[in-house]
Design an enzyme around this catalytic site. Structure first.
Site, PDB file in Angstrom:
ATOM      1  N   PRO A 171      54.926 -78.104 136.451  1.00  0.00           N
ATOM      2  CA  PRO A 171      54.396 -79.457 136.723  1.00  0.00           C
ATOM      3  C   PRO A 171      52.888 -79.553 136.942  1.00  0.00           C
ATOM      4  O   PRO A 171      52.347 -80.655 136.956  1.00  0.00           O
ATOM      5  CB  PRO A 171      55.144 -79.872 138.002  1.00  0.00           C
ATOM      6  CG  PRO A 171      55.483 -78.594 138.677  1.00  0.00           C
ATOM      7  CD  PRO A 171      55.700 -77.574 137.602  1.00  0.00           C
ATOM      8  N   CYS A 205      56.347 -73.003 144.758  1.00  0.00           N
ATOM      9  CA  CYS A 205      56.762 -74.307 145.296  1.00  0.00           C
ATOM     10  C   CYS A 205      57.532 -75.121 144.273  1.00  0.00           C
ATOM     11  O   CYS A 205      58.615 -75.627 144.578  1.00  0.00           O
ATOM     12  CB  CYS A 205      55.533 -75.074 145.780  1.00  0.00           C
ATOM     13  SG  CYS A 205      54.815 -74.319 147.252  1.00  0.00           S
ATOM     14  N   HIS A 206      56.954 -75.283 143.058  1.00  0.00           N
ATOM     15  CA  HIS A 206      57.655 -76.090 142.059  1.00  0.00           C
ATOM     16  C   HIS A 206      57.669 -75.422 140.696  1.00  0.00           C
ATOM     17  O   HIS A 206      57.918 -76.070 139.684  1.00  0.00           O
ATOM     18  CB  HIS A 206      57.006 -77.478 141.954  1.00  0.00           C
ATOM     19  CG  HIS A 206      56.856 -78.145 143.285  1.00  0.00           C
ATOM     20  ND1 HIS A 206      55.658 -78.197 143.965  1.00  0.00           N
ATOM     21  CD2 HIS A 206      57.782 -78.737 144.094  1.00  0.00           C
ATOM     22  CE1 HIS A 206      55.848 -78.814 145.128  1.00  0.00           C
ATOM     23  NE2 HIS A 206      57.114 -79.145 145.237  1.00  0.00           N
ATOM     24  N   GLY A 207      57.350 -74.116 140.643  1.00  0.00           N
ATOM     25  CA  GLY A 207      57.526 -73.346 139.404  1.00  0.00           C
ATOM     26  C   GLY A 207      56.448 -73.514 138.365  1.00  0.00           C
ATOM     27  O   GLY A 207      56.742 -73.593 137.174  1.00  0.00           O
ATOM     28  N   HIS A 230      49.014 -78.620 141.164  1.00  0.00           N
ATOM     29  CA  HIS A 230      50.097 -79.593 141.296  1.00  0.00           C
ATOM     30  C   HIS A 230      50.020 -80.260 142.660  1.00  0.00           C
ATOM     31  O   HIS A 230      49.535 -81.385 142.780  1.00  0.00           O
ATOM     32  CB  HIS A 230      51.450 -78.905 141.053  1.00  0.00           C
ATOM     33  CG  HIS A 230      52.614 -79.833 141.221  1.00  0.00           C
ATOM     34  ND1 HIS A 230      53.721 -79.514 141.966  1.00  0.00           N
ATOM     35  CD2 HIS A 230      52.830 -81.075 140.739  1.00  0.00           C
ATOM     36  CE1 HIS A 230      54.582 -80.532 141.930  1.00  0.00           C
ATOM     37  NE2 HIS A 230      54.060 -81.485 141.194  1.00  0.00           N
TER      38      HIS A 230
END
Lengths: 182, 420, 254
Positions: A161, A146-148, A122
């Site tokens: 993501p 960080c963003h799953g 990502h």
């Protein structure tokens, strides 16, 4: 009045004169081109950096279900010794359900050893999951805080993501307990 | 008015030139620019100096990509450049030897100016800008030599920065300010790196001003007589572009001979020893291009006196146009001046040799005599010659072989003017 | 009268002593032929390999070569396996490990030759206050270069009677000041060459100097080859430019 250029009075004088200018210009251009190369090439990786293009990793301290992080070309590489359950988990997935479809067999050389570059596809964080204390996400592989993004036991992206699977670097088994990265 | 400018070019060139008249500017100053037709090879050295500057900047920038300006890493980073960086050895050797060649070329350029009176009216500012360029070059080279952090780097820096303590009242504070500490050390090295990167661009600025001043009145020439018309001149292109390119070829051959076959000849072996503040080398010597100034520094037994003399030896050049009052510009027509001039050349070579010798013995009196002659040339001999010298008869013009006041009939003079 | 005599004597002495270093003038360095000298010079691989053996067995216990990487030894004709084997004879410090400690391990080709001492102070301490210099650039770091180094290594002799030698000092003909803290280590048979060459002191001095000159200038051969091409090219180009210049200036009368 001084001439601005030699007018080459002879019959074949002009062609001889032009050839001289052309030849000189061509030789000069070749020289300039050759001279430029060192200035460009010096920015390429130096001999010392290239020497670190391959790294050998000792696999013997890794037990089943455990993973380590090795550094290769300044990047983290995850090496995990998968349990039988983890291998089956990776192979029993329906490929069409994967955001980046890839069979497990295409991602390993020996089924119990998974070698992937540990950088989330990502935005570049390092996913958690190698250490026993770290979360492994919903699919038993890795979880990027960080963003799953969730990766499975083959390092493939399942949820979140990240667009593509954790990349597999070039590697080969020097022997049963040593792998050479790069 | 500026908006009256009509571009003479057509098409894309005309479109660009109308909005940014660089093409016209380049044509006026590089292509059609009228230049005396009798310039000798002695006039090649200005363009060579410009090219040497470009070589130094380009090699310097790429070297700076690999160099680390910290006392713990500087020497090692240069070893890395020499061993591991692709063509690093070549870039470093070009930079090292290029510095020497930059000075060779500039010194010849200066001595050409001294012989032909290029510093005389109306070229006083052109000459002064040249002296400024020389001072900037000396500062740049001094700081650059510190960067490898070898024994000579460290001890040369120590000796020369210590000179500033000779300044009355503020000397010690100035020196400490320069050092950033109580001795030459890491703060010194880091700031020298920053300034060494900066100063070449100040030199570029000074060179541009130097060229503007040059084009105000144009180049001097071996006769010292200004061109009287088109018959005395040729356009810069192709005549001097090709001559300068030929000179560049010879220059590059000479530079290559050193770079490839004797890359360390002009340097000092001690600089391959990492700097050690506790070990002083047996002979601390600056690079060869500083040797004459080093000799002058050591010739005066007083510390402050030596420093003043050393700076004065460069600064005296600023006032040269007002010291040499001879109405004849070129040394070609000044028979007594010629002899003193060549003595000066010999004198500077002697000073250079003395600068390399240990400080003692017979070199002390030789250095003092040579220093005395150096200053006497500018401060005593040239002013006196201006009054007392009887010059040789001058020609009428560059093209005209007839001497002023000579016995040739006027008709004979007209022949060279007619050209096909 | 006495004062005058004393003044004259002083002047005479000062006149003769023309510099501080000349009190103990080192002998002129003898000439020597090397395969690496000259425009077409190359490093004799066999000699350099013998030189490495000398460095390995005689010099490396006191002198490091911290800027030379083991992998560069392949330039001297060693195979990858041989380079690994040579490296493995040396120990380097690595770490910190998982426990946060530094540890020793055998060197690998990507490592540089280690220094035998942790730092300069330790080196001085172990050697009577004299620091055995790192040899990575040694032939560049001494005036006289390889000739000087070779002569020095076999230039030992008995000190003159008035030499005033301290313990741990030896007399060398070529060392500036003559007093050197390193004893003569290159004696006949000090090393048993793997290629069977007779290991006389002269042979070893020649070989180790060849090796060390390579260590100091690993790109020398490439530099000389490139120099030939560049200079020949420039001669051609400059010649062409001269012809163009003559042509363009042909009609201008000075």
């Amino acid at each position: 009045m001084a001439n601005t250029a030699n007018t080459g009075q002879k019959d074949d004088g002009s062609s001889r004169r032009d050839f001289l200018y052309l030849a000189t210009g061509a030789v000069g251009a070749v020289g300039v081109g050759a001279a430029v190369w060192p200035f460009v090439d010096q920015m390429n990786p130096s001999a010392a950096v290239l020497a670190l293009a391959t790294t050998e990793v000792d696999l013997s301290p890794i037990s089943e279900g455990m993973g380590i992080t090795a550094m290769w070309r300044s990047k983290p590489v995850f090496l995990r010794k998968r349990t039988q359950a983890e291998i089956e988990q990776a192979r029993s997935v329906d490929l069409s359900a994967l955001p980046d479809p890839q069979p497990d067999e295409a991602r390993v050389k020996q089924p119990e050893w998974l070698v992937v570059i540990g950088i989330c596809t990502h935005l570049g964080c390092i996913p958690l999951g190698n250490k026993q204390s770290e979360p492994r996400g919903d699919y038993g592989g890795w979880f990027c805080p960080c963003h799953g993004s969730h990766y499975d036991t083959a390092g493939r992206i399942r949820k979140g993501p990240a667009p593509t699977n954790l990349p597999v670097p070039t590697y080969e088994f020097v022997n049963d307990t040593t792998v050479k990265l790069g | 008015m500026a908006s009256d400018y009509q571009t003479p070019y057509k098409g894309v060139l005309g479109w660009l030139d109308d909005r940014l008249p660089v093409i016209n500017f380049a044509d006026q100053h590089l292509r059609f620019y009228p230049t005396p037709k009798n310039l000798t090879y002695a006039w090649n050295f200005g363009s060579l100096a410009g090219i040497a500057l470009v070589i130094m900047i380009v090699t310097g920038i790429v070297l700076a990509m690999h160099y680390t300006p910290h006392t713990d890493y500087a020497f090692a980073s240069i070893q890395k450049i020499m061993r591991d960086v692709n063509y690093g050895w070549l870039l470093r050797y070009i930079h090292m030897n290029g510095a020497s060649f930059f000075f060779i070329v500039v010194y010849i350029h200066i001595f050409r100016g001294l012989y032909y009176g290029s510093y005389k009216q109306p070229r006083e500012v052109l000459w002064g800008l040249g002296v400024i360029i020389l001072l900037l070059m000396m500062a740049t080279a001094f700081m650059g030599y510190t960067l490898p952090w070898g024994q000579m780097s460290f001890w040369g820096a120590t000796v020369i920065t210590n000179l500033f303590s000779a300044v009355p009242v503020f000397g010690d504070e100035i020196t400490r300010w320069l050092w950033g500490g109580f001795a030459v050390g890491n703060p010194t090295l880091q700031r020298f790196f920053s300034l060494h990167y900066l100063m070449p661009f100040m030199i570029v600025g000074a060179v541009l001003l130097h060229l503007v001043a040059l084009h105000r009145y144009g180049s001097n020439n071996p006769t010292g007589i200004e061109p009287k018309g088109k018959q005395d001149q040729v356009p810069f292109h192709p005549y001097y572009t090709v001559k300068d390119l030929f000179g560049l070829g010879v220059f590059l051959i000479a530079l290559s001979l050193f770079t490839f076959y004797a890359p360390n000849y002009l340097g000092h072996a001690d600089n391959y020893i990492p700097a050690d503040p506790l070990v002083t080398p047996a002979h601390i010597v600056p690079e060869w291009y500083f040797l004459p100034f080093y000799a002058i520094l050591r010739a005066i037994p007083d510390k402050l006196g030596g420093v003043v003399a050393m700076f004065a030896s460069v600064l005296v050049l600023f006032v040269l146009p007002w010291l040499d009052r001879s109405r004849v510009r070129s040394g070609k027509y000044r028979p007594i001046f010629k002899q003193f001039y060549w003595l000066l050349v010999l004198d500077v070579l002697v000073l250079g040799y003395v600068g390399a010798m240990p400080a003692g013995g017979i070199w002390v009196p030789i250095g003092r005599v040579a220093t005395a002659y150096y200053f006497a040339y500018f401060l005593v001999i040239l002013p006196l010659l201006g009054v007392f010298e009887r010059p040789k008869p001058l020609p009428n013009s560059i093209s005209d072989p007839v001497l002023k006041g000579g016995g040739q009939p006027a008709g004979a003079a007209a022949k060279p003017m007619e050209k096909a | 009268m006495k004062k005058l005599f004393a003044a004259l004597a002083m002047a005479a002495t000062m006149g003769l002593a023309s510099g501080p270093a000349h009190a103990a003038e080192a002998a002129p360095i003898p000439e020597h032929t090397w395969q690496f000298e000259g425009v077409f010079g190359t490093f004799n691989r066999a000699s350099a390999q013998r030189g490495l053996q000398v460095y390995n067995q005689v010099c490396s216990s006191c002198h490091g070569m911290k800027y030379v990487a083991f992998r560069t030894l392949s330039d001297l004709g060693y195979s990858e396996e041989q380079v690994e084997a040579i490296a493995a004879q040396y120990t380097v410090t690595d770490g910190p490990n998982e426990e946060g400690e530094m540890y020793q391990r055998p060197a690998e080709p990507t490592d540089n030759f280690p220094s035998p001492y942790d730092n300069k102070q330790a080196a001085k301490n172990a050697n009577n206050g004299a620091y055995p210099p790192d040899l990575s650039a040694i032939t560049n770091a001494r005036p006289g270069g390889p000739e000087y180094l070779r002569a020095l290594l076999i230039g030992y002799e008995d000190p003159p009677a008035d030499a005033n030698m301290a313990p741990g000092q030896y007399w060398n003909k070529y060392m500036p000041g003559h007093k050197i803290a390193m004893p003569q280590l290159l004696v006949d048979g000090a090393v048993s060459y793997q290629d069977g060459t007779k290991a006389t002191a002269e042979q070893m001095a020649h070989d180790v100097t060849t090796f060390l000159h390579w260590a100091s200038n690993p790109h020398m051969e490439e530099r000389k080859r490139m120099g030939l091409k560049v200079i020949l090219f420039l001669i051609v180009l400059t010649g062409l430019l001269y012809a163009v210049q003559r042509k363009i200036w042909a009609d201008v009368k000075k």
